[in-house]
Motif scaffolding. Structure first.
Motif, PDB file in Angstrom:
ATOM      1  N   LEU A  84       0.732  -1.480   0.145  1.00 24.27           N
ATOM      2  CA  LEU A  84       0.358  -0.070   0.055  1.00 24.27           C
ATOM      3  C   LEU A  84       0.900   0.982   0.541  1.00 24.27           C
ATOM      4  N   ASN A  85       2.231   1.101   0.477  1.00 22.12           N
ATOM      5  CA  ASN A  85       3.429   2.387   0.183  1.00 22.12           C
ATOM      6  C   ASN A  85       3.475   2.296  -0.969  1.00 22.12           C
ATOM      7  N   THR A  86       3.649   1.677  -1.575  1.00 22.58           N
ATOM      8  CA  THR A  86       4.295   1.559  -3.065  1.00 22.58           C
ATOM      9  C   THR A  86       3.047   1.653  -3.768  1.00 22.58           C
ATOM     10  N   ALA A  87       3.464   2.451  -4.776  1.00 23.80           N
ATOM     11  CA  ALA A  87       2.470   2.619  -5.817  1.00 23.80           C
ATOM     12  C   ALA A  87       3.142   1.796  -7.855  1.00 23.80           C
ATOM     13  N   TRP A  88       1.955   0.751  -7.552  1.00 24.73           N
ATOM     14  CA  TRP A  88       2.527   0.019  -8.195  1.00 24.73           C
ATOM     15  C   TRP A  88       1.742  -1.049  -8.528  1.00 24.73           C
ATOM     16  N   ILE A  89       1.053  -1.599 -10.149  1.00 19.50           N
ATOM     17  CA  ILE A  89      -0.073  -2.120 -10.883  1.00 19.50           C
ATOM     18  C   ILE A  89       0.718  -3.498 -10.945  1.00 19.50           C
ATOM     19  N   LEU A  90      -0.019  -4.771 -10.917  1.00 21.25           N
ATOM     20  CA  LEU A  90       0.697  -6.042 -11.194  1.00 21.25           C
ATOM     21  C   LEU A  90      -0.763  -6.544 -12.242  1.00 21.25           C
ATOM     22  N   ASP A  91      -0.216  -6.620 -13.608  1.00 22.73           N
ATOM     23  CA  ASP A  91      -1.443  -7.018 -14.395  1.00 22.73           C
ATOM     24  C   ASP A  91      -1.003  -8.395 -15.023  1.00 22.73           C
ATOM     25  N   ALA A  92      -1.774  -9.237 -14.198  1.00 21.77           N
ATOM     26  CA  ALA A  92      -1.312 -10.740 -15.085  1.00 21.77           C
ATOM     27  C   ALA A  92      -2.642 -11.870 -15.712  1.00 21.77           C
ATOM     28  N   ASP A  93      -1.896 -12.141 -16.829  1.00 17.83           N
ATOM     29  CA  ASP A  93      -2.952 -12.662 -17.546  1.00 17.83           C
ATOM     30  C   ASP A  93      -2.957 -14.102 -18.079  1.00 17.83           C
ATOM     31  N   SER A  94      -3.011 -15.174 -17.508  1.00 18.02           N
ATOM     32  CA  SER A  94      -3.225 -16.952 -17.939  1.00 18.02           C
ATOM     33  C   SER A  94      -4.308 -16.879 -19.272  1.00 18.02           C
ATOM     34  N   SER A  95      -3.346 -17.291 -20.646  1.00 15.10           N
ATOM     35  CA  SER A  95      -3.547 -17.307 -21.991  1.00 15.10           C
ATOM     36  C   SER A  95      -4.053 -19.152 -22.515  1.00 15.10           C
ATOM     37  N   VAL A  96      -4.236 -19.446 -22.411  1.00 11.52           N
ATOM     38  CA  VAL A  96      -4.664 -21.435 -22.796  1.00 11.52           C
ATOM     39  C   VAL A  96      -4.140 -21.007 -24.871  1.00 11.52           C
TER      40      VAL A  96
END
Length: 134
Positions: A84-96
């Motif tokens: 919460l003290n770090t400004a970040w975004i984790l974008d996770a994608d799982s494709s078949v």
């Protein structure tokens, strides 16, 4: 927690994560516990109150509930404070990726288009630092 992050809503869905080798490695986990182990661990936090119990049993259950609540609040606060003290975004994608023929690493698993067809599951993770004020 990984199950919740993956969008799971039932204990039984944890079994699907046990075959995932990528997500636990990224999070530094050695292994994923089974749904039954998780149920047993969580049941110790809040014991069931018997229908017929005396005041001593009721007081013991309520005391355990209070201790568990304090522990969970503290653990949640400690586990999220840094994120919460770090400004970040984790974008996770799982494709078949559908496969035809015999290819290395192909396994029969969840495949929305062709059930029973071997496939690879591709995991793409993108961690972005956000600029202040963004």
């Amino acid at each position: 927690m990984l199950s919740i992050l993956d969008g799971q809503r039932r204990y039984a869905h944890i079994a699907g994560l046990r075959g995932d080798e990528v997500a636990p490695e990224i999070l530094g986990m050695g292994k994923i516990m089974s749904d039954e182990s998780l149920r047993r661990a969580l049941s110790a936090l809040v014991p069931n109150l018997p229908k017929r119990c005396d005041e001593a049993q009721r007081a013991a259950c309520l005391a355990q509930l209070m201790k568990s609540t304090i522990w969970m609040d503290t653990a949640l606060s400690e586990s999220t404070r840094e994120a919460l003290n770090t400004a970040w975004i984790l974008d996770a994608d799982s494709s078949v990726k559908l496969l035809y023929g015999r290819q290395i690493g192909a396994e029969i698993g969840y495949n929305p288009r062709k059930s029973g067809q071997p496939s690879h599951t591709l995991h793409t993770l993108l961690n972005q630092q956000c600029s202040p004020g963004a």
